[in-house]
Design a protein around this motif. Structure first.
Motif, mmCIF file in Angstrom:
data_model
loop_
_atom_site.group_PDB
_atom_site.id
_atom_site.type_symbol
_atom_site.label_atom_id
_atom_site.label_comp_id
_atom_site.label_asym_id
_atom_site.label_seq_id
_atom_site.Cartn_x
_atom_site.Cartn_y
_atom_site.Cartn_z
ATOM 1 N N GLY A 25 0.801 -1.216 0.000
ATOM 2 C CA GLY A 25 0.000 0.000 0.000
ATOM 3 C C GLY A 25 0.836 1.270 0.000
ATOM 4 N N PRO A 26 0.184 2.388 0.257
ATOM 5 C CA PRO A 26 0.859 3.682 0.188
ATOM 6 C C PRO A 26 1.473 4.118 1.516
ATOM 7 N N PHE A 27 1.489 3.229 2.506
ATOM 8 C CA PHE A 27 1.907 3.637 3.843
ATOM 9 C C PHE A 27 3.396 3.974 3.913
ATOM 10 N N SER A 28 3.711 4.948 4.744
ATOM 11 C CA SER A 28 5.095 5.406 4.880
ATOM 12 C C SER A 28 5.888 4.553 5.857
ATOM 13 N N SER A 29 5.227 3.831 6.740
ATOM 14 C CA SER A 29 5.916 2.992 7.721
ATOM 15 C C SER A 29 5.021 1.835 8.145
ATOM 16 N N LEU A 30 5.663 0.745 8.548
ATOM 17 C CA LEU A 30 5.006 -0.377 9.207
ATOM 18 C C LEU A 30 5.523 -0.384 10.644
ATOM 19 N N CYS A 31 4.613 -0.286 11.617
ATOM 20 C CA CYS A 31 5.017 -0.070 13.008
ATOM 21 C C CYS A 31 4.563 -1.196 13.925
ATOM 22 N N TRP A 32 5.240 -1.301 15.062
ATOM 23 C CA TRP A 32 4.808 -2.191 16.142
ATOM 24 C C TRP A 32 5.483 -1.747 17.434
ATOM 25 N N GLY A 33 4.871 -2.100 18.569
ATOM 26 C CA GLY A 33 5.391 -1.698 19.863
ATOM 27 C C GLY A 33 5.831 -2.884 20.691
ATOM 28 N N GLU A 34 6.429 -2.563 21.838
ATOM 29 C CA GLU A 34 6.987 -3.593 22.715
ATOM 30 C C GLU A 34 6.266 -3.630 24.057
ATOM 31 N N ARG A 35 5.959 -4.834 24.494
ATOM 32 C CA ARG A 35 5.594 -5.123 25.873
ATOM 33 C C ARG A 35 6.205 -6.467 26.229
ATOM 34 N N ILE A 36 6.417 -6.714 27.512
ATOM 35 C CA ILE A 36 6.995 -7.981 27.953
ATOM 36 C C ILE A 36 5.937 -8.860 28.598
ATOM 37 N N ALA A 37 5.294 -8.359 29.670
ATOM 38 C CA ALA A 37 4.300 -9.146 30.407
ATOM 39 C C ALA A 37 2.937 -9.030 29.729
ATOM 40 N N PHE A 38 2.859 -9.560 28.515
ATOM 41 C CA PHE A 38 1.652 -9.468 27.704
ATOM 42 C C PHE A 38 1.747 -10.543 26.630
ATOM 43 N N GLY A 39 0.684 -10.716 25.837
ATOM 44 C CA GLY A 39 0.665 -11.775 24.831
ATOM 45 C C GLY A 39 1.176 -11.370 23.466
ATOM 46 N N ASN A 40 1.794 -10.198 23.338
ATOM 47 C CA ASN A 40 2.287 -9.726 22.044
ATOM 48 C C ASN A 40 3.575 -10.435 21.649
ATOM 49 N N PRO A 41 3.911 -10.460 20.339
ATOM 50 C CA PRO A 41 5.158 -11.082 19.896
ATOM 51 C C PRO A 41 6.376 -10.297 20.386
ATOM 52 N N ASP A 42 7.483 -10.995 20.554
ATOM 53 C CA ASP A 42 8.754 -10.353 20.880
ATOM 54 C C ASP A 42 9.173 -9.429 19.740
ATOM 55 N N SER A 43 9.592 -8.221 20.065
ATOM 56 C CA SER A 43 9.860 -7.203 19.047
ATOM 57 C C SER A 43 10.991 -7.586 18.096
ATOM 58 N N LEU A 44 12.091 -8.122 18.622
ATOM 59 C CA LEU A 44 13.230 -8.429 17.766
ATOM 60 C C LEU A 44 12.968 -9.652 16.889
ATOM 61 N N THR A 45 12.261 -10.637 17.428
ATOM 62 C CA THR A 45 11.900 -11.795 16.608
ATOM 63 C C THR A 45 10.967 -11.364 15.481
#
Length: 300
Positions: A25-45
């Protein structure tokens, strides 16, 4: 566009489809954030996967907390990600807002300061410069694709923090809770002044907000449900008091008006944060972004 990494139903297929759609698409960036004690994926992986799933779009880790990592290993991981994505990586660094994340990795909550973060930034920049900072035969590599390392932004909404980051950051990665343009512009002015005083080029001025597209009450209810899940460290009554006005919910036309407002105060980029893993939200926003960017100069 931010990936739905904080949604409870996220899986590899959802993340991959979102990454492909954003990259195409036309987006300028693909973003994601970091949390540890949560169910989100590890940022570096996740960074490694995104480097392989995308080809065009810049990758922005909007919030990484250096105090939650060994600085040498963090520098190595980010350099590897930058190498794999061909220098498309930008990293927003912040002190974080949750002591539970510090405790989860055995980090001292007393290190949750800008001074401690700046010390770790200095170590990472030395690693990226190829300095030998450990008792080893060779320096810690690999070398990042971008000379000097990934572009660094400071993730904050506080004027004092913005000023203290001027020596090492190239700009700001903030968040707007209530989309108050006057308040946002005041923070941007702090950054503009601090960067000028440091003799640096004009800062990259990015902000973000939660969003939900649709008609009637459904979009606002989507935001509320998302915040109840995401803000699990805050008592429910406080979340319910905040959620009815936090972020943005409405139609495509109303979102265009909001983005134009941010453009008028000199925003470089808006990082939209989804409140659902429904990929149709991305596709609907994609249809708007090209028009807004062409007429205002602000990217999303």
């Amino acid at each position: 566009m931010t990936l739905p990494v904080m949604e409870p139903d996220v899986d590899a297929d959802i993340l991959k489809r979102w990454a492909h759609t954003i990259d195409e698409g036309p987006f300028s960036s693909l973003c994601w954030g970091e949390r540890i004690a949560f169910g989100n994926p590890d940022s570096l992986t996740l960074l490694g996967a995104l480097a392989g799933w995308t080809e065009r779009v810049p990758l922005v880790a909007t919030v990484v907390v250096p105090q939650l990592h060994d600085p040498v290993m963090l520098a190595k991981g980010l350099a590897t990600g930058d190498l794999l994505c061909g220098g498309r990586l930008t990293v927003g660094l912040g002190v974080g807002g949750r002591h539970e994340d510090y405790r989860a990795v055995g980090a001292d909550p007393k290190s949750q300061t800008m001074r401690d973060m700046a010390e770790r930034v200095a170590i990472m920049q030395r690693v990226w410069a190829g300095e030998k900072i450990t008792d080893s035969v060779l320096p810690v590599g690999p070398s990042p694709a971008r000379e000097g390392g990934p572009r660094l932004l400071v993730g904050t909404t506080g004027p004092k923090t913005v000023r203290s980051a001027a020596p090492w950051a190239e700009g700001l990665a903030g968040i707007s809770m209530d989309l108050d343009l006057e308040k946002e512009n005041a923070l941007f002015d702090v950054a503009r002044d601090a960067w000028a005083a440091a003799g640096k080029p004009k800062p990259h001025l990015a902000t973000s907000f939660w969003f939900a597209l649709g008609e009637g009450d459904a979009p606002r209810q989507q935001v509320i449900q998302h915040l109840r899940h995401y803000m699990n460290w805050i008592p429910r009554e406080y979340v319910d008091a905040l959620a009815p006005t936090a972020g943005w919910a409405g139609t495509e036309e109303e979102l265009v008006a909001v983005l134009r407002g941010f453009a008028e105060i000199g925003t470089s980029e808006v990082h939209l944060i989804p409140t659902s893993s429904d990929i149709d939200q991305v596709r609907r926003v994609a249809e708007l972004v090209s028009e807004v960017s062409a007429h205002t100069g602000v990217s999303a």
